[in-house]
Write a protein that holds these residues in place. Sequence first.
Motif, PDB file in Angstrom:
ATOM      1  N   LEU A 234     -14.142  14.884  17.618  1.00 27.12           N
ATOM      2  CA  LEU A 234     -14.750  16.093  18.170  1.00 27.12           C
ATOM      3  C   LEU A 234     -15.417  15.838  19.525  1.00 27.12           C
ATOM      4  CD1 LEU A 234     -16.382  17.349  14.862  1.00 27.12           C
ATOM      5  CD2 LEU A 234     -14.160  17.975  15.830  1.00 27.12           C
ATOM      6  N   LEU A 235     -15.268  14.590  20.008  1.00 29.34           N
ATOM      7  CA  LEU A 235     -15.883  14.241  21.296  1.00 29.34           C
ATOM      8  C   LEU A 235     -14.918  14.472  22.453  1.00 29.34           C
ATOM      9  CD1 LEU A 235     -17.633  10.819  20.588  1.00 29.34           C
ATOM     10  CD2 LEU A 235     -18.762  12.872  21.467  1.00 29.34           C
ATOM     11  N   ASN A 236     -15.444  14.960  23.561  1.00 33.63           N
ATOM     12  CA  ASN A 236     -14.659  14.999  24.796  1.00 33.63           C
ATOM     13  C   ASN A 236     -14.348  13.563  25.213  1.00 33.63           C
ATOM     14  OD1 ASN A 236     -14.601  17.794  25.386  1.00 33.63           O
ATOM     15  ND2 ASN A 236     -16.759  17.700  26.023  1.00 33.63           N
ATOM     16  N   GLU A 237     -13.270  13.372  25.945  1.00 30.89           N
ATOM     17  CA  GLU A 237     -12.940  12.038  26.438  1.00 30.89           C
ATOM     18  C   GLU A 237     -14.118  11.525  27.266  1.00 30.89           C
ATOM     19  OE1 GLU A 237      -8.986  11.911  28.037  1.00 30.89           O
ATOM     20  OE2 GLU A 237      -9.290   9.788  28.546  1.00 30.89           O
ATOM     21  N   GLY A 238     -14.481  10.263  27.081  1.00 27.60           N
ATOM     22  CA  GLY A 238     -15.620   9.695  27.803  1.00 27.60           C
ATOM     23  C   GLY A 238     -16.947   9.938  27.081  1.00 27.60           C
ATOM     24  N   GLY A 239     -16.886  10.671  25.969  1.00 23.09           N
ATOM     25  CA  GLY A 239     -18.116  10.991  25.225  1.00 23.09           C
ATOM     26  C   GLY A 239     -18.635   9.794  24.427  1.00 23.09           C
ATOM     27  N   THR A 240     -19.841   9.960  23.877  1.00 18.33           N
ATOM     28  CA  THR A 240     -20.463   8.844  23.138  1.00 18.33           C
ATOM     29  C   THR A 240     -20.872   9.289  21.742  1.00 18.33           C
ATOM     30  OG1 THR A 240     -21.355   8.032  25.224  1.00 18.33           O
ATOM     31  CG2 THR A 240     -22.270   7.065  23.242  1.00 18.33           C
ATOM     32  N   PHE A 241     -20.533   8.445  20.770  1.00 23.67           N
ATOM     33  CA  PHE A 241     -20.920   8.659  19.371  1.00 23.67           C
ATOM     34  C   PHE A 241     -21.977   7.610  19.032  1.00 23.67           C
ATOM     35  CE2 PHE A 241     -20.694   7.885  14.885  1.00 23.67           C
ATOM     36  CZ  PHE A 241     -20.479   9.134  14.319  1.00 23.67           C
ATOM     37  N   ILE A 242     -23.156   8.060  18.672  1.00 22.04           N
ATOM     38  CA  ILE A 242     -24.231   7.122  18.323  1.00 22.04           C
ATOM     39  C   ILE A 242     -24.556   7.348  16.861  1.00 22.04           C
ATOM     40  CG2 ILE A 242     -26.578   6.336  18.862  1.00 22.04           C
ATOM     41  CD1 ILE A 242     -25.363   8.729  21.278  1.00 22.04           C
ATOM     42  N   SER A 243     -24.490   6.296  16.054  1.00 25.07           N
ATOM     43  CA  SER A 243     -24.858   6.461  14.649  1.00 25.07           C
ATOM     44  C   SER A 243     -26.097   5.646  14.335  1.00 25.07           C
ATOM     45  CB  SER A 243     -23.716   6.034  13.722  1.00 25.07           C
ATOM     46  OG  SER A 243     -24.101   6.333  12.388  1.00 25.07           O
ATOM     47  N   ALA A 244     -27.060   6.310  13.707  1.00 27.35           N
ATOM     48  CA  ALA A 244     -28.247   5.592  13.227  1.00 27.35           C
ATOM     49  C   ALA A 244     -28.015   5.142  11.791  1.00 27.35           C
ATOM     50  CB  ALA A 244     -29.463   6.502  13.292  1.00 27.35           C
ATOM     51  N   VAL A 245     -26.885   5.552  11.236  1.00 31.71           N
ATOM     52  CA  VAL A 245     -26.593   5.214   9.839  1.00 31.71           C
ATOM     53  C   VAL A 245     -25.331   4.339   9.842  1.00 31.71           C
ATOM     54  CG1 VAL A 245     -26.637   6.193   7.502  1.00 31.71           C
ATOM     55  CG2 VAL A 245     -27.566   7.508   9.383  1.00 31.71           C
ATOM     56  N   SER A 246     -24.238   4.733   9.140  1.00 33.43           N
ATOM     57  CA  SER A 246     -23.040   3.881   9.132  1.00 33.43           C
ATOM     58  C   SER A 246     -22.345   3.923  10.490  1.00 33.43           C
ATOM     59  CB  SER A 246     -22.055   4.380   8.077  1.00 33.43           C
ATOM     60  OG  SER A 246     -22.670   4.349   6.835  1.00 33.43           O
ATOM     61  N   PRO A 247     -21.789   2.795  10.915  1.00 29.84           N
ATOM     62  CA  PRO A 247     -21.110   2.781  12.223  1.00 29.84           C
ATOM     63  C   PRO A 247     -19.744   3.457  12.148  1.00 29.84           C
ATOM     64  CG  PRO A 247     -20.956   0.617  11.189  1.00 29.84           C
ATOM     65  CD  PRO A 247     -21.754   1.475  10.251  1.00 29.84           C
ATOM     66  N   ALA A 248     -19.297   3.999  13.284  1.00 34.50           N
ATOM     67  CA  ALA A 248     -17.950   4.583  13.337  1.00 34.50           C
ATOM     68  C   ALA A 248     -16.949   3.479  13.685  1.00 34.50           C
ATOM     69  CB  ALA A 248     -17.920   5.676  14.392  1.00 34.50           C
ATOM     70  N   ASP A 249     -15.673   3.786  13.515  1.00 37.93           N
ATOM     71  CA  ASP A 249     -14.602   2.824  13.767  1.00 37.93           C
ATOM     72  C   ASP A 249     -14.418   2.636  15.282  1.00 37.93           C
ATOM     73  OD1 ASP A 249     -12.130   1.629  14.179  1.00 37.93           O
ATOM     74  OD2 ASP A 249     -11.253   2.553  12.395  1.00 37.93           O
ATOM     75  N   GLU A 250     -14.783   1.433  15.771  1.00 36.41           N
ATOM     76  CA  GLU A 250     -14.742   1.210  17.222  1.00 36.41           C
ATOM     77  C   GLU A 250     -13.321   1.224  17.778  1.00 36.41           C
ATOM     78  OE1 GLU A 250     -17.163  -1.993  18.793  1.00 36.41           O
ATOM     79  OE2 GLU A 250     -18.688  -1.535  17.280  1.00 36.41           O
ATOM     80  N   ASN A 251     -12.357   0.749  16.977  1.00 39.29           N
ATOM     81  CA  ASN A 251     -10.963   0.743  17.459  1.00 39.29           C
ATOM     82  C   ASN A 251     -10.455   2.166  17.629  1.00 39.29           C
ATOM     83  OD1 ASN A 251     -10.798  -2.011  17.563  1.00 39.29           O
ATOM     84  ND2 ASN A 251     -10.237  -2.149  15.384  1.00 39.29           N
ATOM     85  N   MET A 252     -10.802   2.997  16.643  1.00 44.15           N
ATOM     86  CA  MET A 252     -10.385   4.390  16.738  1.00 44.15           C
ATOM     87  C   MET A 252     -11.043   5.050  17.952  1.00 44.15           C
ATOM     88  SD  MET A 252     -10.637   7.268  13.866  1.00 44.15           S
ATOM     89  CE  MET A 252     -10.175   8.938  14.217  1.00 44.15           C
ATOM     90  N   ALA A 253     -12.307   4.712  18.172  1.00 40.29           N
ATOM     91  CA  ALA A 253     -13.023   5.275  19.324  1.00 40.29           C
ATOM     92  C   ALA A 253     -12.297   4.891  20.615  1.00 40.29           C
ATOM     93  CB  ALA A 253     -14.462   4.768  19.342  1.00 40.29           C
ATOM     94  N   LYS A 254     -11.902   3.642  20.722  1.00 41.21           N
ATOM     95  CA  LYS A 254     -11.187   3.180  21.924  1.00 41.21           C
ATOM     96  C   LYS A 254      -9.907   3.976  22.134  1.00 41.21           C
ATOM     97  CE  LYS A 254     -12.506  -1.503  22.594  1.00 41.21           C
ATOM     98  NZ  LYS A 254     -12.328  -2.749  21.904  1.00 41.21           N
ATOM     99  N   GLU A 255      -9.160   4.144  21.043  1.00 43.90           N
ATOM    100  CA  GLU A 255      -7.900   4.909  21.151  1.00 43.90           C
ATOM    101  C   GLU A 255      -8.148   6.333  21.641  1.00 43.90           C
ATOM    102  OE1 GLU A 255      -5.951   4.768  17.341  1.00 43.90           O
ATOM    103  OE2 GLU A 255      -5.938   2.563  17.411  1.00 43.90           O
ATOM    104  N   LEU A 256      -9.287   6.883  21.236  1.00 51.39           N
ATOM    105  CA  LEU A 256      -9.601   8.274  21.620  1.00 51.39           C
ATOM    106  C   LEU A 256     -10.267   8.361  23.000  1.00 51.39           C
ATOM    107  CD1 LEU A 256     -11.092   9.413  18.187  1.00 51.39           C
ATOM    108  CD2 LEU A 256      -9.024  10.357  19.239  1.00 51.39           C
ATOM    109  N   GLY A 257     -10.569   7.208  23.583  1.00 51.51           N
ATOM    110  CA  GLY A 257     -11.219   7.207  24.905  1.00 51.51           C
ATOM    111  C   GLY A 257     -12.681   7.605  24.848  1.00 51.51           C
ATOM    112  N   VAL A 258     -13.326   7.280  23.711  1.00 56.25           N
ATOM    113  CA  VAL A 258     -14.760   7.575  23.579  1.00 56.25           C
ATOM    114  C   VAL A 258     -15.492   6.276  23.227  1.00 56.25           C
ATOM    115  CG1 VAL A 258     -14.324   9.953  22.839  1.00 56.25           C
ATOM    116  CG2 VAL A 258     -14.623   8.170  21.103  1.00 56.25           C
ATOM    117  N   LYS A 259     -16.801   6.316  23.299  1.00 56.75           N
ATOM    118  CA  LYS A 259     -17.597   5.131  22.987  1.00 56.75           C
ATOM    119  C   LYS A 259     -18.273   5.339  21.638  1.00 56.75           C
ATOM    120  CE  LYS A 259     -20.793   4.337  26.008  1.00 56.75           C
ATOM    121  NZ  LYS A 259     -21.750   4.052  26.998  1.00 56.75           N
ATOM    122  N   ALA A 260     -18.304   4.286  20.796  1.00 55.91           N
ATOM    123  CA  ALA A 260     -19.015   4.403  19.512  1.00 55.91           C
ATOM    124  C   ALA A 260     -20.044   3.291  19.434  1.00 55.91           C
ATOM    125  CB  ALA A 260     -18.040   4.285  18.354  1.00 55.91           C
ATOM    126  N   VAL A 261     -21.300   3.663  19.233  1.00 55.67           N
ATOM    127  CA  VAL A 261     -22.343   2.637  19.131  1.00 55.67           C
ATOM    128  C   VAL A 261     -23.190   2.853  17.882  1.00 55.67           C
ATOM    129  CG1 VAL A 261     -22.595   2.072  21.592  1.00 55.67           C
ATOM    130  CG2 VAL A 261     -23.881   3.986  20.649  1.00 55.67           C
TER     131      VAL A 261
END
Length: 321
Positions: A234-261
């Motif tokens: 649901l993120l625009n390309e270049g967007g950032t996903f920040i989780s204070a709980v479980s982490p998101a899949d970083e590889n998937m984030a890369k494929e989507l062109g977003v950052k996951a932290v």
Amino acid sequence: MTTNPFMKAARFHQYGGADVIRYEDAPVPEVTEDEVLIKVAATSFNPFDAKLRSGAFQAFLPIELPFTPSVNVSGTVVKVGDSVTTFREGDNVFAYLDVTRNGAAAEYVVSKAVHIAHAPKTFDLHESAAVPSVALTAWQALFDYGNLQSGQRVLITAAAGGVGTLAVQLAKWKGAYVIGTASGKSFSMLEQLGIDEIIDYKKQSVAEALKSKVDVIFNLSPAGKEELNSLLQLLNEGGTFISAVSPADENMAKELGVKAVRLNSHPDAEKLTQIAELLDAGLLKPIITERTGLSELAEVHQKFDDGKVSGRVLIIVDGVK
Ligand SMILES: NC(=O)c1ccc[n+]([C@@H]2O[C@H](COP(=O)([O-])OP(=O)(O)OC[C@H]3O[C@@H](n4cnc5c(N)ncnc54)[C@H](OP(=O)(O)O)[C@@H]3O)[C@@H](O)[C@H]2O)c1
């Protein structure tokens, strides 16, 4: 400054259920040269405090037992170490304390001077204790990691919680368009905080309900892997996903062109000083749902373990309930 070498504290001598917390006498802590001794006015309950007490973190977050929990404090400096120049006796302060050291569920607590900030001048000192960890977590997620800008769209999951309510207000203060997930009972409170859209997580999935993509997602919900993966999309390309709980899949984030932290919030006195200014300006407020006394801390932890704590519980330590 107290001349009594003992104080009241609510602390635990072993990990376990809420009943390990004992309200008892404990030694007043000593200050070293870069520290201050704070006479505690209030603290607030944080879900982290209960997880630490349960032993869930013992493999990677060593603490010394007996341990006094509670990472949030407001109070008055009563003693300063020799090298401390930023605070004086009598200063009102608030802080997100170092999580591995004895906390504020006691009449006195010691902190490194670099971790504390001057308390807001006009905002209530006791209520200030409901702010530090949640406001800093929200600030660090939205601004330090998410670099949220005015006019951007942000999605905050579990927007009605302790962190979420501060995140909604900080994002609105920044000028962002704020969408949150919550259940029906929290809608009116979130509307009063100025939220732009609410998705009822009990009735709809975010993916179904969201009208267009967002620039930043701050996840505070107990979402599982599949749900996190669907949020990433649901993120625009270049967007950032920040989780204070479980982490998101970083590889998937890369494929989507977003950052996951994955966020690990931490004390930050400089940001807390800015947060104090926002509290004084009436631009930020904690949602306090319950007030109690220090001797009731075990009951608060039990209520949390039973899933019955909602919002911030303020624990008055100096008796002015
Ligand atoms: N990593 C870090 O540094 C860090 C720092 C702080 C907090 N945290 C974590 O962040 C999480 C939130 O902390 P908090 O203090 O804000 O907790 P909290 O105050 O206990 O949050 C409770 C709120 O969560 C909402 N909620 C529950 N299930 C939900 C779901 N499936 N979807 C959306 N909302 C849901 C409820 O909303 P309704 O009332 O509307 O139903 C409730 O108001 C916790 O897991 C905490 O441990 C991590």
